[in-house]
Design an enzyme around this catalytic site. Structure first.
Site, PDB file in Angstrom:
ATOM      1  N   ASP A 123      54.137  44.836  41.010  1.00 24.51           N
ATOM      2  CA  ASP A 123      54.585  46.201  40.712  1.00 24.51           C
ATOM      3  C   ASP A 123      55.982  46.279  40.095  1.00 24.51           C
ATOM      4  OD1 ASP A 123      52.154  47.075  41.603  1.00 24.51           O
ATOM      5  OD2 ASP A 123      52.905  48.131  43.376  1.00 24.51           O
ATOM      6  N   HIS A 127      44.994  51.376  38.564  1.00 27.59           N
ATOM      7  CA  HIS A 127      43.701  50.708  38.483  1.00 27.59           C
ATOM      8  C   HIS A 127      42.894  50.924  39.756  1.00 27.59           C
ATOM      9  CE1 HIS A 127      47.070  48.425  39.942  1.00 27.59           C
ATOM     10  NE2 HIS A 127      46.263  47.647  40.639  1.00 27.59           N
ATOM     11  N   ARG A 128      43.531  50.736  40.919  1.00 26.19           N
ATOM     12  CA  ARG A 128      42.827  50.881  42.193  1.00 26.19           C
ATOM     13  C   ARG A 128      42.418  52.332  42.413  1.00 26.19           C
ATOM     14  NH1 ARG A 128      46.008  48.212  44.967  1.00 26.19           N
ATOM     15  NH2 ARG A 128      44.844  46.290  45.116  1.00 26.19           N
ATOM     16  N   ASP A 166      38.605  43.629  44.481  1.00 28.86           N
ATOM     17  CA  ASP A 166      39.468  42.528  44.070  1.00 28.86           C
ATOM     18  C   ASP A 166      40.266  43.034  42.874  1.00 28.86           C
ATOM     19  OD1 ASP A 166      40.452  39.922  44.516  1.00 28.86           O
ATOM     20  OD2 ASP A 166      39.325  39.158  42.823  1.00 28.86           O
ATOM     21  N   THR A 167      41.498  42.571  42.780  1.00 27.65           N
ATOM     22  CA  THR A 167      42.406  43.053  41.747  1.00 27.65           C
ATOM     23  C   THR A 167      43.113  41.880  41.091  1.00 27.65           C
ATOM     24  OG1 THR A 167      42.795  45.154  42.882  1.00 27.65           O
ATOM     25  CG2 THR A 167      44.488  44.453  41.335  1.00 27.65           C
ATOM     26  N   ASN A 219      41.385  44.661  56.179  1.00 23.38           N
ATOM     27  CA  ASN A 219      41.996  44.961  57.475  1.00 23.38           C
ATOM     28  C   ASN A 219      43.201  45.867  57.305  1.00 23.38           C
ATOM     29  OD1 ASN A 219      40.427  43.727  59.558  1.00 23.38           O
ATOM     30  ND2 ASN A 219      41.000  41.744  58.686  1.00 23.38           N
ATOM     31  N   ASN A 220      43.399  46.371  56.081  1.00 24.21           N
ATOM     32  CA  ASN A 220      44.512  47.264  55.796  1.00 24.21           C
ATOM     33  C   ASN A 220      44.124  48.681  56.249  1.00 24.21           C
ATOM     34  OD1 ASN A 220      46.270  49.122  54.535  1.00 24.21           O
ATOM     35  ND2 ASN A 220      46.761  47.629  52.940  1.00 24.21           N
TER      36      ASN A 220
END
Length: 194
Positions: free
Chosen positions: A152, A177-178, A69-70, A9-10
């Protein structure tokens, strides 16, 4: 126009990815398809959770979908917090508490090596495709920087002298990574007939 759900939902994430996609793909958010329930994330791996989320959307809403997923994996902690990164310090999912617990658990360790890992599971044409992005680095002793989110402020990527929370977004997205996982997804979608 092919419709593809990004299980989030971002709206900033949606906008960012939509700008990189071929013009024949329209991204939809969870809200766009009327999905307001909590999607289960009960798997023991990051990849498992990404798969579970994309499979859930396909099974319950019949849309092709991708989900991510992270997790942060710390070598000295045998890969923890890993799949539990968001709720490392409890189900209240507080970034500050999670970082405090991580720093406390690393107190007695000289080895500070860590990596962020993002897995994207794309459910498309009744097949699942997996894209993995990894950013190696280390956990520093104190929180530095006010940008970003999650871990972060305590994660310094290899080859850089700033934490993710000190970097501008453009730099972070190039090495994160993302960013790496999204780049693989975009390349795949740009070269696949949908």
């Amino acid at each position: 126009m092919t419709k593809l759900v990004f299980a989030t939902n971002n709206l900033n994430k949606i906008k960012e990815v939509q700008a990189l996609l071929p013009s024949n793909i329209k991204l939809l958010s969870l809200k766009d398809i009327g999905c307001f329930e909590d999607i289960p994330e009960t798997q023991s791996t990051i990849e498992g959770n990404a798969r579970q989320k994309s499979d859930y959307i396909k099974a319950n809403y019949n849309y092709d979908c991708f989900a991510d997923d992270t997790g942060l994996e710390v070598e000295a902690l045998s890969g923890a917090p890993g799949v539990f990164s968001a709720r490392y310090a409890g189900d209240h999912r507080n970034d500050g508490d999670n970082m405090d617990k991580l720093l406390l658990n690393l107190n007695q360790h000289e080895n500070r090596k860590a990596q962020f890992k993002t897995v994207i599971a794309l459910h498309l044409n009744n097949q699942t495709h997996i894209f993995t992005g990894i950013c190696k680095g280390e956990i520093i002793n104190n929180k530095l920087g006010s940008k970003g989110f999650g871990y972060d402020p305590v994660f310094k990527p290899k080859g850089y002298d700033q934490t993710f929370a000190q970097m501008d977004l453009g730099t972070k997205n190039k090495i994160s990574h993302r960013g790496k996982a999204i780049s693989q997804l975009i390349t795949f979608l740009n070269t696949t007939t949908i």
